[in-house]
Write a protein that holds these residues in place. Structure first.
Motif, PDB file in Angstrom:
ATOM      1  N   HIS A  99      -6.331   4.779  -0.678  1.00  0.00           N
ATOM      2  CA  HIS A  99      -7.057   4.284  -1.130  1.00  0.00           C
ATOM      3  C   HIS A  99      -6.857   3.368  -0.339  1.00  0.00           C
ATOM      4  N   ASP A 110      -1.065  -2.311   0.262  1.00  0.00           N
ATOM      5  CA  ASP A 110      -0.974  -1.628  -1.383  1.00  0.00           C
ATOM      6  C   ASP A 110      -2.382  -0.606  -1.133  1.00  0.00           C
ATOM      7  N   GLY A 111      -1.877   0.670  -0.959  1.00  0.00           N
ATOM      8  CA  GLY A 111      -3.068   1.648  -0.833  1.00  0.00           C
ATOM      9  C   GLY A 111      -3.143   1.758   1.066  1.00  0.00           C
ATOM     10  N   GLU A 144      -9.168   3.547  -6.822  1.00  0.00           N
ATOM     11  CA  GLU A 144      -8.035   3.846  -7.032  1.00  0.00           C
ATOM     12  C   GLU A 144      -7.551   2.845  -8.092  1.00  0.00           C
ATOM     13  N   GLU A 145      -7.602   1.740  -7.565  1.00  0.00           N
ATOM     14  CA  GLU A 145      -7.820   0.420  -8.695  1.00  0.00           C
ATOM     15  C   GLU A 145      -8.119   0.236 -10.329  1.00  0.00           C
ATOM     16  N   HIS A 209       3.523   4.779   0.047  1.00  0.00           N
ATOM     17  CA  HIS A 209       3.369   4.029  -0.602  1.00  0.00           C
ATOM     18  C   HIS A 209       4.075   3.032  -0.402  1.00  0.00           C
ATOM     19  N   HIS A 375      -0.213   7.138  -9.386  1.00  0.00           N
ATOM     20  CA  HIS A 375      -0.666   7.098  -7.948  1.00  0.00           C
ATOM     21  C   HIS A 375      -1.885   8.104  -8.011  1.00  0.00           C
TER      22      HIS A 375
HETATM   23 ZN   LIG Z   1      -1.980   1.822  -4.346  1.00  0.00          ZN
END
Ligand SMILES: [Zn+2]
Length: 427
Positions: A99, A110-111, A144-145, A209, A375
């Motif tokens: 993401h 992150d992502g 996603e978050e 990830h 995830h």
């Molecule tokens: Zn993530």
């Protein structure tokens, strides 16, 4: 009807050759350029889903895809795909990505890492002159978050059919905007993109990830082959009392929603703390009304995030929460709503073995590792053979501007991912 792909025991020679085209500097440069969209003063990223920053990040990804001649497309929930066509256009594609949205004070990796590692893999295939049999698709899943619009993993759940598109579109963020409105705005900007159907089953999905935990660093390993993902239940609790003057209403006649809520949280904490290290329990949001120093609180809402790697324990402990709230409500009213229940899962053993063998073949030290965080791969798991590759997070820190992974570790994760994708795509 998509046929099931046989997961190989190890990588093939052509794929190993492809991985030599992974370029650590290029991957790092792209991660840093991606992090300029929503950059915070302290070196982090605030790029919440469907925001201007998110839209700009997607445009940047598309521009890199266009340079490689990849075919971009988008689906009804805004998942963005970049396709490297294979010789067998009709065969289900190998899908990889993560993401581009972030937490309000998130980090650079992150992502983004999972999306850009997949792009690096595809670029390596191009540089190696490999034409895959199956198409390879890079994906950036929408929201996603879940920080602007909750709950998260909207793109992957709608794609996998775990949530209804219309229900997701109706979700409103704190500023009153709905997902539908914000998404329509984004899709308007991206109106040149061809629309694709939701949920076309891939042959396999691999997500790279950052670990977001301390295990790989502590064990001195670079690649984590993710064994599975802990189960998670999310509850929303509303406690209703009665407003009153802080100086005049006698203590024993009060219906103080705050006191009742505090007792509930303490009781749940006491009860769950006795159940061992595997239980993770968090009250991350607490809203008090009217939230004035001299008014007895009439309404309190709080969230409960409960996680456990064992399905039975998760069910039992989660079912306990309602009782504990009821027992501690005193003279207030309480309602407990379960917002989601994701059972723990294990990724298929052949996929884990294949990823582990791929990493070993490249001489990259790996280990199996359990994921305490959720995830998008969780939802793809129910659709097609799925696996995850972790790289170390310094100090285990994530969802923070301090988030950091060493450039050579990022590259080693991308090499492992590339070998896996290239082997699956050339079979
Ligand atoms: Zn993530």
């Amino acid at each position: 009807m998509a046929e099931d792909i046989a997961i190989p025991q190890g990588p093939n020679k052509a794929a190993i050759a492809v991985s030599r085209h992974v370029d650590q500097d290029r991957l790092w440069r792209r991660l840093m350029e991606m992090a300029t969209h929503g950059a915070t003063d302290n070196g982090g990223v605030n790029r919440q889903a469907l925001s201007n920053e998110d839209i700009a990040a997607r445009a940047l990804l598309r521009s890199w895809g266009a340079e490689l001649g990849l075919q971009a497309s988008v689906d009804a929930i805004g998942n963005l795909f970049l396709r490297l066509p294979g010789k067998r256009e009709d065969a289900a594609p190998i899908l990889s990505g993560s993401h581009l949205d972030s937490q309000p004070c998130g980090g650079k990796f992150d992502g983004s890492y999972g999306v850009l590692a997949a792009l690096e893999g595809v670029e390596a295939m191009r540089s190696a002159g490999i034409e895959p049999v199956r198409s390879v698709e890079i994906v950036a899943w929408t929201n996603e978050e879940g920080s602007r619009f909750a709950p998260g993993m909207m793109g992957s759940t709608v794609f996998a059919g775990a949530r209804d598109l219309d229900r997701v579109l109706a979700v409103r963020g704190k500023d009153g905007t709905s997902v539908g409105e914000a998404l329509a705005r984004m899709l308007e900007v991206e109106s040149d993109l061809p629309r694709r159907k939701l949920g076309v089953r891939p042959a396999a999905f691999i997500e790279a990830h950052i670990e977001q935990g301390p295990v790989l660093e502590a064990e001195g390993r670079i690649v984590g082959v993710v064994k599975g993902i802990a189960g998670k239940r999310v509850f929303g609790v509303s406690v209703t009392g009665e407003k009153g003057h802080a100086g005049t209403v006698p203590q024993r006649r009060r219906k103080d929603a705050m006191i009742a809520a505090a007792r509930m949280v303490a009781a749940i904490d006491d009860a769950l703390a006795a159940k061992g290290e595997d239980v993770k329990f968090t009250v991350g949001r607490f809203e008090v009304e009217p939230n004035a120093p001299s008014v007895i609180p009439s309404e309190v809402r709080f969230s409960i995030d409960l996680r456990h790697p064992d399905a039975n324990s998760l069910t039992k402990l989660g079912d306990w929460i309602g009782n504990l709230c009821e027992e501690n409500r005193r003279n207030c009213e309480v309602t407990v709503d379960e917002l989601s229940h994701d059972p723990p899962l294990d990724f298929p053993e052949p996929m884990r073995a294949f990823i582990g063998a791929s990493s070993t073949t490249l001489g990259i030290p790996s280990m199996e590792i359990y994921s305490g965080s959720g995830h998008d791969a969780r939802h793809l798991h129910y659709l097609c053979p799925t696996g995850m590759i972790f790289v170390p997070s310094r100090g285990g820190i994530s969802h923070s501007e301090e988030e950091w992974t060493e450039p050579d570790h990022l590259a080693d994760g991308a090499r492992t991912l590339t070998v896996v994708l290239a082997t699956l795509a050339t079979r």
